[in-house]
Design a protein around this motif. Structure first.
Motif, short mmCIF file in Angstrom:
data_model
loop_
_atom_site.label_atom_id
_atom_site.label_comp_id
_atom_site.label_asym_id
_atom_site.label_seq_id
_atom_site.Cartn_x
_atom_site.Cartn_y
_atom_site.Cartn_z
N ALA A 139 8.63 -2.07 -2.12
CA ALA A 139 7.55 -2.77 -1.85
C ALA A 139 6.38 -1.71 -2.17
N VAL A 140 5.20 -2.44 -3.10
CA VAL A 140 4.23 -1.57 -3.38
C VAL A 140 2.74 -1.85 -2.49
N ALA A 141 2.30 -0.60 -1.97
CA ALA A 141 1.01 -0.82 -1.17
C ALA A 141 -0.08 -0.34 -2.32
N VAL A 142 -0.78 -1.16 -2.87
CA VAL A 142 -1.94 -0.93 -3.95
C VAL A 142 -3.30 -0.17 -3.05
N ILE A 143 -3.56 0.80 -3.15
CA ILE A 143 -4.72 1.41 -2.65
C ILE A 143 -5.62 2.20 -3.56
N CYS A 144 -6.86 2.42 -3.32
CA CYS A 144 -7.61 3.22 -3.90
C CYS A 144 -8.22 4.24 -3.09
N SER A 145 -7.86 5.45 -3.11
CA SER A 145 -8.30 6.66 -2.45
C SER A 145 -9.64 6.96 -2.17
N THR A 146 -10.54 6.42 -3.51
CA THR A 146 -11.78 6.82 -3.60
C THR A 146 -12.53 5.40 -3.19
N GLU A 147 -14.10 5.79 -3.42
CA GLU A 147 -14.77 4.50 -3.21
C GLU A 147 -15.41 3.69 -4.36
N ALA A 148 -14.50 3.92 -5.44
CA ALA A 148 -14.48 3.05 -6.65
C ALA A 148 -14.67 1.79 -6.71
N ILE A 149 -15.39 1.15 -7.20
CA ILE A 149 -15.42 -0.37 -7.45
C ILE A 149 -14.55 -0.80 -8.50
N ILE A 150 -13.50 -1.60 -7.99
CA ILE A 150 -12.14 -2.05 -8.81
C ILE A 150 -12.49 -3.50 -9.05
N PRO A 151 -12.54 -3.98 -10.46
CA PRO A 151 -12.83 -5.40 -10.40
C PRO A 151 -11.71 -6.35 -10.65
N ASP A 169 15.82 -3.76 15.63
CA ASP A 169 16.95 -4.41 14.85
C ASP A 169 16.26 -5.11 13.53
N TYR A 170 15.08 -5.32 13.79
CA TYR A 170 14.50 -6.39 12.58
C TYR A 170 13.41 -5.57 11.86
N LYS A 171 13.53 -4.21 11.68
CA LYS A 171 12.61 -3.30 11.00
C LYS A 171 13.23 -3.38 9.76
N PRO A 172 12.27 -3.75 8.81
CA PRO A 172 12.85 -3.90 7.22
C PRO A 172 13.20 -2.40 6.86
N THR A 173 14.06 -2.48 5.70
CA THR A 173 14.68 -1.25 5.28
C THR A 173 14.22 -0.92 4.00
N ILE A 174 13.16 -2.02 3.62
CA ILE A 174 12.75 -1.70 1.96
C ILE A 174 11.91 -0.47 1.93
N GLU A 175 12.01 0.32 0.83
CA GLU A 175 11.12 1.42 0.81
C GLU A 175 9.93 0.72 0.55
N ILE A 176 8.94 1.39 0.84
CA ILE A 176 7.40 1.13 0.60
C ILE A 176 6.99 2.29 -0.19
N VAL A 177 6.06 1.99 -1.22
CA VAL A 177 5.46 3.19 -2.01
C VAL A 177 4.00 2.70 -2.18
N GLU A 178 3.27 3.76 -2.20
CA GLU A 178 1.75 3.65 -2.63
C GLU A 178 1.46 3.68 -4.22
N PHE A 179 0.55 2.94 -4.69
CA PHE A 179 0.21 3.02 -6.18
C PHE A 179 -1.23 3.24 -5.92
N ASP A 180 -1.67 4.55 -6.24
CA ASP A 180 -3.15 4.75 -5.86
C ASP A 180 -3.86 4.63 -7.21
N LEU A 181 -4.99 3.43 -7.43
CA LEU A 181 -5.58 3.42 -8.54
C LEU A 181 -6.66 4.46 -9.12
N LYS A 182 -6.82 5.24 -8.09
CA LYS A 182 -7.40 6.34 -8.45
C LYS A 182 -7.16 7.23 -9.49
#
Length: 166
Positions: free
Chosen positions: A65-77, A22-35
């Motif tokens: 909601a945005v999940a910021v990810i990088c699906s590679t081993e890149a170094i992100i400053p 009953d308390y599960k969020p209904t907001i859409e969560i999307v990923e933003f891949d820096l790669k």
């Protein structure tokens, strides 16, 4: 005359079900891949990165909601994350450098934090068993309810497992 009267023992027990779903969020969560915005998917070149971000219509993240990810081993400053957040602010309602699953759990915990456990004072509560619910949520609801409930159980109203009695 023989009357068969059936008594619902689960209902008569006074046990109140509590469903974490009953308390599960209904907001859409999307990923933003820096790669996708790196040179060869691995190297952050400032000029190209800024141009790539400038070409994005960030309005597609409105109310999400945005999940910021990088699906590679890149170094992100760190400044790259700041630049991205500048672009996302005003659109996304929640942004973090975590997976979609981790963000869902964080938001779900925030929803549970809004429960007013005082309303369950001296009541018998059974937290419904759900396979799709993280154990972290069961930890949190136990912590929230323990000071108030008469008893806290897990499972179903008809056959609960007693966790604690006050």
């Amino acid at each position: 005359m023989n009357q068969n009267i059936f008594i619902n023992k689960a209902e008569a027990s006074g046990i109140i079900p509590f469903d974490l779903l009953d308390y599960k969020p209904t907001i859409e969560i999307v990923e933003f891949d820096l790669k996708d915005h790196l040179f060869m998917g691995m190297i952050l070149k400032e000029k190209e990165f800024k141009e790539s971000l400038s070409s994005i219509d960030f309005s597609v993240y409105t109310g999400k909601a945005v999940a910021v990810i990088c699906s590679t081993e890149a170094i992100i400053p760190p400044w790259a994350y700041m630049l991205l957040m500048d672009k996302l602010s005003g659109y996304s309602v929640y942004t973090d450098i975590r997976s979609s699953e981790e963000i869902l759990l964080d938001l779900w915990k925030k929803e549970l934090q809004n429960v007013e456990p005082e309303q369950y004072k001296d009541l018998k509560i059974v937290v419904k068993a759900r396979s799709e619910t993280s154990p972290a949520l069961y930890l949190l609801i136990t912590q929230l309810m323990k000071p108030f409930v008469k008893s806290l159980m897990y499972g179903e109203v008809g056959l609960p497992k007693v966790i604690l009695k006050n």
